[in-house]
Motif scaffolding. Sequence first.
Motif, PDB file in Angstrom:
ATOM      1  N   LEU A  31      27.918  42.799  23.737  1.00 13.52           N
ATOM      2  CA  LEU A  31      28.391  42.088  22.782  1.00 13.52           C
ATOM      3  C   LEU A  31      27.732  40.915  22.033  1.00 13.52           C
ATOM      4  CD1 LEU A  31      31.895  41.491  24.546  1.00 13.52           C
ATOM      5  CD2 LEU A  31      31.771  42.791  22.261  1.00 13.52           C
ATOM      6  N   ASN A  32      27.486  40.971  20.852  1.00 12.82           N
ATOM      7  CA  ASN A  32      26.610  39.859  20.328  1.00 12.82           C
ATOM      8  C   ASN A  32      27.668  38.803  19.875  1.00 12.82           C
ATOM      9  OD1 ASN A  32      24.610  41.789  20.637  1.00 12.82           O
ATOM     10  ND2 ASN A  32      24.265  42.117  18.472  1.00 12.82           N
ATOM     11  N   ASN A  33      27.624  38.447  18.332  1.00 10.58           N
ATOM     12  CA  ASN A  33      28.339  37.302  18.038  1.00 10.58           C
ATOM     13  C   ASN A  33      29.791  37.667  17.976  1.00 10.58           C
ATOM     14  OD1 ASN A  33      26.504  35.210  17.030  1.00 10.58           O
ATOM     15  ND2 ASN A  33      27.988  34.951  15.416  1.00 10.58           N
ATOM     16  N   MET A  34      30.648  36.761  18.403  1.00  8.21           N
ATOM     17  CA  MET A  34      32.146  36.812  18.622  1.00  8.21           C
ATOM     18  C   MET A  34      32.658  35.480  17.829  1.00  8.21           C
ATOM     19  SD  MET A  34      32.713  38.058  22.519  1.00  8.21           S
ATOM     20  CE  MET A  34      34.261  38.773  22.139  1.00  8.21           C
ATOM     21  N   GLY A  35      33.718  35.860  17.215  1.00  3.43           N
ATOM     22  CA  GLY A  35      34.347  34.637  16.537  1.00  3.43           C
ATOM     23  C   GLY A  35      35.788  34.828  16.221  1.00  3.43           C
ATOM     24  N   TRP A  36      36.320  33.588  15.712  1.00  2.61           N
ATOM     25  CA  TRP A  36      37.683  33.600  15.161  1.00  2.61           C
ATOM     26  C   TRP A  36      37.863  33.321  13.676  1.00  2.61           C
ATOM     27  CZ3 TRP A  36      41.674  34.838  18.450  1.00  2.61           C
ATOM     28  CH2 TRP A  36      41.276  35.080  19.720  1.00  2.61           C
ATOM     29  N   TYR A  37      38.669  34.243  12.934  1.00  7.73           N
ATOM     30  CA  TYR A  37      38.953  33.903  11.767  1.00  7.73           C
ATOM     31  C   TYR A  37      40.589  33.790  11.414  1.00  7.73           C
ATOM     32  CZ  TYR A  37      34.431  36.067  10.667  1.00  7.73           C
ATOM     33  OH  TYR A  37      33.175  36.153  10.471  1.00  7.73           O
ATOM     34  N   CYS A  95      40.401  37.834  16.033  1.00  5.43           N
ATOM     35  CA  CYS A  95      39.261  38.073  16.720  1.00  5.43           C
ATOM     36  C   CYS A  95      38.405  38.961  16.224  1.00  5.43           C
ATOM     37  CB  CYS A  95      39.722  38.365  18.190  1.00  5.43           C
ATOM     38  SG  CYS A  95      38.153  38.466  19.388  1.00  5.43           S
ATOM     39  N   ASN A  96      37.051  38.611  16.000  1.00  2.00           N
ATOM     40  CA  ASN A  96      36.058  39.544  15.627  1.00  2.00           C
ATOM     41  C   ASN A  96      35.047  39.647  16.700  1.00  2.00           C
ATOM     42  OD1 ASN A  96      33.173  39.626  13.756  1.00  2.00           O
ATOM     43  ND2 ASN A  96      34.461  40.962  13.113  1.00  2.00           N
ATOM     44  N   ALA A  97      34.132  40.794  16.721  1.00  2.04           N
ATOM     45  CA  ALA A  97      33.312  41.044  17.351  1.00  2.04           C
ATOM     46  C   ALA A  97      31.939  41.823  17.008  1.00  2.04           C
ATOM     47  CB  ALA A  97      33.619  41.225  19.105  1.00  2.04           C
ATOM     48  N   LEU A  98      30.645  41.353  16.998  1.00  2.00           N
ATOM     49  CA  LEU A  98      29.727  42.383  16.722  1.00  2.00           C
ATOM     50  C   LEU A  98      29.176  43.316  17.790  1.00  2.00           C
ATOM     51  CD1 LEU A  98      27.612  40.525  14.143  1.00  2.00           C
ATOM     52  CD2 LEU A  98      29.220  42.181  13.733  1.00  2.00           C
ATOM     53  N   VAL A  99      29.423  44.302  17.853  1.00  2.00           N
ATOM     54  CA  VAL A  99      29.398  45.233  19.141  1.00  2.00           C
ATOM     55  C   VAL A  99      28.154  46.318  19.223  1.00  2.00           C
ATOM     56  CG1 VAL A  99      30.496  46.698  20.919  1.00  2.00           C
ATOM     57  CG2 VAL A  99      31.952  45.084  19.591  1.00  2.00           C
ATOM     58  N   VAL A 100      27.308  46.257  19.902  1.00  2.00           N
ATOM     59  CA  VAL A 100      26.393  47.497  20.194  1.00  2.00           C
ATOM     60  C   VAL A 100      27.185  48.253  20.966  1.00  2.00           C
ATOM     61  CG1 VAL A 100      24.337  48.117  20.935  1.00  2.00           C
ATOM     62  CG2 VAL A 100      24.484  45.850  20.099  1.00  2.00           C
ATOM     63  N   LEU A 101      27.239  49.396  20.466  1.00  2.00           N
ATOM     64  CA  LEU A 101      28.043  50.721  20.969  1.00  2.00           C
ATOM     65  C   LEU A 101      27.229  51.477  22.195  1.00  2.00           C
ATOM     66  CD1 LEU A 101      29.730  52.311  17.686  1.00  2.00           C
ATOM     67  CD2 LEU A 101      30.799  50.694  19.587  1.00  2.00           C
TER      68      LEU A 101
END
Length: 121
Positions: A31-37, A95-101
């Motif tokens: 999991l790279n960046n995680m965030g809230w919008y 919630c948002n996450a940049l994920v390496v699969l």
Amino acid sequence: QVRLVESGGGLVQAGGSLRLSCTASGSIFSLNNMGWYRQAPGKKREKVADISSGLRTNYADSVKGRFTISRDNAKKTVYLQMNSLKSEDTAVYYCNALVVLSTTFGLESSWGQGTQVTVSS
């Protein structure tokens, strides 16, 4: 694929607090960046806060000093502690996450289904 599940939304009086959680599951290598919008009725979705894998944080000016983002990498979970809530914080929070699969090692931006936060004045 990747699934993000949020929890912790609800109805609170102005000045109160809520803690949102978002847990990721699925084909995750990292999991790279995680965030809230958040998105209020009739408004565009806006970033509230994000946190890097190295725990560097960024906040929207409107929530600085009131909200705190954190993450637990072992639990694949990101949190948003919201204090001193105002009526203008009312919105659906995503919630948002940049994920390496783990399947392709490609990068994917994943979103949760959203959780409603309502602040009554």
